[in-house]
Design a protein around this motif. Structure first.
Motif: not given
Length: 271
Positions: A161-188
């Motif tokens: 079951i494929p899942l697709f993940v946006p990320k950065f190449k150089k440091d192998n880090s991931y784009l994050t987004i907020p979900v609902a309210k607050g300052n928490e950041r999540y990897i979609p």
């Protein structure tokens, strides 16, 4: 159903995003190895709870069990679909032709991915148990296969079951987004490539100098579920499984009185 309705009030779609980079989350299956230290089951179930899957049931709520022969051995199987449309097509295009009398009594029933996970876990305790199969959307499997072939794995078919993940190449880090309210950041982790592309395009418009440093990675849902069960990295809790647009529309249809104010705003993307 309540968890689906809650999700409908908190999830936005690509475009309503606030982007940053988060490195780490250890290595996911399909990316690398993880330390085998189990996380609490309730945390795993919570992440899976808000993704709908669809199966066929009779009026009593019993699953439709299909039988087939595998190497002359009978196999019993229950299908769960990522797409509600695929489940309905299976009912209309196959079962109604093979057994119309039975098919006319069946309906497509929504469950959560957590329900599927718990059913599979219970089935492992039973000898000669029914096989519970999760059926991906073929369009997304084709997209995942195409990505593998473009990355040097020519002729390889994506299995799972494929899942697709946006990320950065150089440091192998991931784009994050907020979900609902607050300052928490999540990897979609998206069930559709198109959703990941839309998110990445939004980021590229906001930070064009980083455009060449971004990519979309494809991983297997089963590997992610294994990671949720076995990773000792606390950042694994930042993963959020983002349902397809079809499923998001289904979730929101369960909450017709949802206030537009419940949808997250669209602050400026950033890394």
């Amino acid at each position: 159903m309540k968890s689906f309705i809650r999700l409908g009030a908190t999830l936005g779609i690509a475009g309503s995003v606030f982007l940053t980079g988060l490195s780490g989350i250890g290595n996911l299956p399909g990316i690398g190895n993880l330390e085998a230290i189990a996380l609490p089951q309730d945390q795993v179930v919570k992440k899976l709870q808000e993704v709908p899957v669809f199966t066929l049931t009779n009026p009593k709520g019993e699953f439709v069990v299909l039988s087939r022969n595998n190497a002359s051995k009978p196999v019993s199987q229950v299908g769960f679909f990522i797409s509600k449309q695929d489940a309905q097509k299976f009912l209309d295009n196959r079962l109604k032709k093979e057994n119309p009398q039975l098919a006319n009594t069946l309906q497509v029933r929504p469950l959560s991915l957590a329900d599927y996970y718990k059913i599979v876990q219970e089935s492992k305790k039973k000898p000669d148990s029914v096989i519970y199969t999760l059926v991906p959307t073929q369009q997304q499997v084709a997209s995942a296969t195409s990505m593998l072939n473009q990355n040097g794995k020519k002729g390889e078919q994506f299995n799972g079951i494929p899942l697709f993940v946006p990320k950065f190449k150089k440091d192998n880090s991931y784009l994050t987004i907020p979900v609902a309210k607050g300052n928490e950041r999540y990897i979609p982790f998206f069930f559709e490539k198109e959703q990941a592309v839309a998110l990445l395009d939004e980021f590229k418009k906001a930070v064009p100098k980083e455009a060449e440093n971004t990519e979309i990675q494809v991983v297997d849902l089963y590997g992610v579920m294994e990671a949720l069960n076995s990773s000792s990295d606390p950042s694994i809790n930042k993963i959020v499984l983002y349902p397809s647009r079809e499923s998001i529309n289904f979730i929101r249809s369960l909450s017709p009185n949802q206030s537009p104010a419940a949808k997250p705003a669209a602050p400026a993307p950033k890394k």
